[in-house]
Design a protein around this motif. Structure first.
Motif, short mmCIF file in Angstrom:
data_model
loop_
_atom_site.label_atom_id
_atom_site.label_comp_id
_atom_site.label_asym_id
_atom_site.label_seq_id
_atom_site.Cartn_x
_atom_site.Cartn_y
_atom_site.Cartn_z
N GLU A 1 1.01 13.58 21.02
CA GLU A 1 1.47 12.91 22.24
C GLU A 1 2.98 12.82 22.27
N ASP A 2 3.53 12.43 21.14
CA ASP A 2 4.98 12.29 21.05
C ASP A 2 5.36 12.26 19.57
N ASN A 3 6.25 13.16 19.20
CA ASN A 3 6.59 13.22 17.77
C ASN A 3 7.65 12.21 17.35
N LYS A 4 8.10 11.43 18.32
CA LYS A 4 9.00 10.32 17.99
C LYS A 4 8.18 9.03 18.02
N LEU A 5 8.55 8.13 17.17
CA LEU A 5 7.73 6.93 17.01
C LEU A 5 8.51 5.68 17.39
N GLU A 6 8.10 5.08 18.51
CA GLU A 6 8.76 3.83 18.91
C GLU A 6 8.17 2.69 18.08
N PRO A 7 8.95 1.63 17.91
CA PRO A 7 8.50 0.51 17.07
C PRO A 7 7.14 -0.05 17.48
N GLU A 8 6.90 -0.14 18.79
CA GLU A 8 5.62 -0.70 19.26
C GLU A 8 4.46 0.19 18.81
N ARG A 9 4.65 1.46 19.01
CA ARG A 9 3.58 2.41 18.66
C ARG A 9 3.35 2.41 17.15
N LYS A 10 4.44 2.28 16.42
CA LYS A 10 4.33 2.26 14.96
C LYS A 10 3.49 1.07 14.52
N THR A 11 3.81 -0.08 15.05
CA THR A 11 3.08 -1.30 14.68
C THR A 11 1.61 -1.17 15.06
N GLU A 12 1.41 -0.67 16.26
CA GLU A 12 0.03 -0.54 16.75
C GLU A 12 -0.77 0.43 15.88
N LEU A 13 -0.16 1.56 15.60
CA LEU A 13 -0.85 2.55 14.77
C LEU A 13 -1.14 2.00 13.38
N ALA A 14 -0.16 1.33 12.83
CA ALA A 14 -0.33 0.78 11.48
C ALA A 14 -1.50 -0.20 11.45
N LYS A 15 -1.57 -1.00 12.47
CA LYS A 15 -2.65 -1.98 12.56
C LYS A 15 -4.00 -1.27 12.64
N LYS A 16 -4.06 -0.30 13.52
CA LYS A 16 -5.30 0.45 13.74
C LYS A 16 -5.77 1.13 12.46
N LEU A 17 -4.79 1.69 11.75
CA LEU A 17 -5.14 2.53 10.60
C LEU A 17 -5.18 1.76 9.29
N GLY A 18 -4.81 0.50 9.34
CA GLY A 18 -4.79 -0.28 8.11
C GLY A 18 -3.71 0.18 7.15
N LEU A 19 -2.59 0.61 7.71
CA LEU A 19 -1.47 1.06 6.88
C LEU A 19 -0.27 0.16 7.12
N GLN A 20 0.71 0.26 6.23
CA GLN A 20 1.97 -0.41 6.46
C GLN A 20 2.74 0.37 7.53
N PRO A 21 3.43 -0.32 8.42
CA PRO A 21 4.26 0.39 9.41
C PRO A 21 5.21 1.39 8.75
N ARG A 22 5.70 1.00 7.60
CA ARG A 22 6.58 1.91 6.87
C ARG A 22 5.87 3.23 6.54
N GLN A 23 4.59 3.12 6.17
CA GLN A 23 3.84 4.34 5.85
C GLN A 23 3.69 5.23 7.08
N VAL A 24 3.48 4.59 8.22
CA VAL A 24 3.35 5.35 9.46
C VAL A 24 4.68 6.05 9.77
#
Length: 279
Positions: free
Chosen positions: A81-104
DNA sequence: TCCAAAGAGAACTTTACGTCA
DNA sequence: CATGACGTAAAGTTCTCTTTG
């Protein structure tokens, strides 16, 4: 580059992560380097916060391991969808995936690097094959040129030997069907090219000792008065009638190339084209 | 089955740049 | 306007795990 990561214990492969948000402590099952890490990660949450982390026990014993196929699948989809990662998307993805935002964030960084590498490889392959085609075309052209040069030389010799008497074609008395051999009043033998298309067109190569002149045949790429320029070079292809369209096999048009300036004179020469300089 | 080398991936460091207070 | 803090991208590196011969 020296890594500042510290490993503790004799078998230090057991890593863990502590912390919330984008920042975390990294250590091993036998210890972690709070002081050093906190210097580099100034927005660390408190140790108490970290110890309350629900994944603490899990993380404590977790080794550095690959993301699950499902996690990778979702990350890939997000990356598409987008190869750049905005902070909101990072947090959301991390939550969804059970990962640290840093890992994302790190995954996206690495994914961009892999994407770039792949892209460069593809570009290289494309350019390489284009180059190979052009090289092959170039070789064919050089060979063909040599062949044509030899042919003209041989014909010229034959004509000289024939000692043809004066024919007044140059004076305007040219008749259809006698387009191969001409001589001007001064005795210079001329050879008309047989490769030009159209009944009205032919190029004439002057055979005298001085600088040679290419006389326009009527279907040249040049505007009418262009052959008065200092340099004229021509490449002739007799392989087939050309309708001017590209057949897609290569990038060269099928018939006369021409150059009229000093700069291109050298290039044409390098290509093995015939180059005549205007006196 | 064991093992070393190669490959892939996660995480790291350094540097540079943009934004914002 | 200058400055420092901060976030992030890019490039390169390190380390770990997996695959392969």
């Amino acid at each position: 580059m020296e890594s500042s990561r510290l490993f503790f214990g004799s078998n230090s492969s057991s890593m863990f992560y502590l912390g919330n948000g984008d920042d975390y402590f990294r250590g091993t099952s036998t210890g972690f380097n709070f002081e050093e890490t906190s210097k580099k990660r100034p927005f660390m949450s408190s140790l108490d916060d970290m110890l309350e982390d629900e994944n603490y026990d899990e993380q404590l014993t977790e080794k550095k391991r690959r993301l699950s196929p499902e996690q990778v699948r979702m990350l890939e989809r997000s990356f598409e969808e987008d190869n750049k990662l905005e902070p909101e998307r990072k947090t959301e993805l991390a939550k969804k995936l059970g990962l640290q935002p840093r890992q994302v964030a790190v995954w996206f960084q690495n994914r961009r690097a892999r994407w770039k590498t792949k892209t460069l490889e593809r570009d290289y392959d494309r350019l390489k094959s284009s180059y190979d085609v052009l090289t092959s075309d170039f070789d064919s052209i050089v060979k063909e040129n040599e062949k044509l040069k030899a042919e003209v030389l041989s014909l010229t010799e034959k004509l000289r030997a024939k000692e043809v008497p004066e024919i007044s074609i140059i004076g305007g008395d040219h008749k259809e069907g006698r387009d191969d051999v001409v001589a001007d009043p001064s005795g210079h033998v001329k050879v008309e090219d047989h490769f030009s298309t159209g009944s009205g067109g032919s190029a004439v190569v002057d055979d005298h000792d001085g600088p040679q002149v290419l006389v326009d045949s009527g279907d040249s790429y040049f505007p009418d008065d262009d052959y008065t320029n200092e340099y004229v070079a021509v490449r002739v292809d007799q392989s087939e009638e050309d309708d001017g369209s590209d057949n897609g096999q290569n990038d060269f048009p099928n018939y006369p190339f021409a150059t009229t300036d000093h700069h291109h004179h050298d290039e044409a020469d390098a290509l093995g084209w015939w180059v005549w300089s205007q006196p």
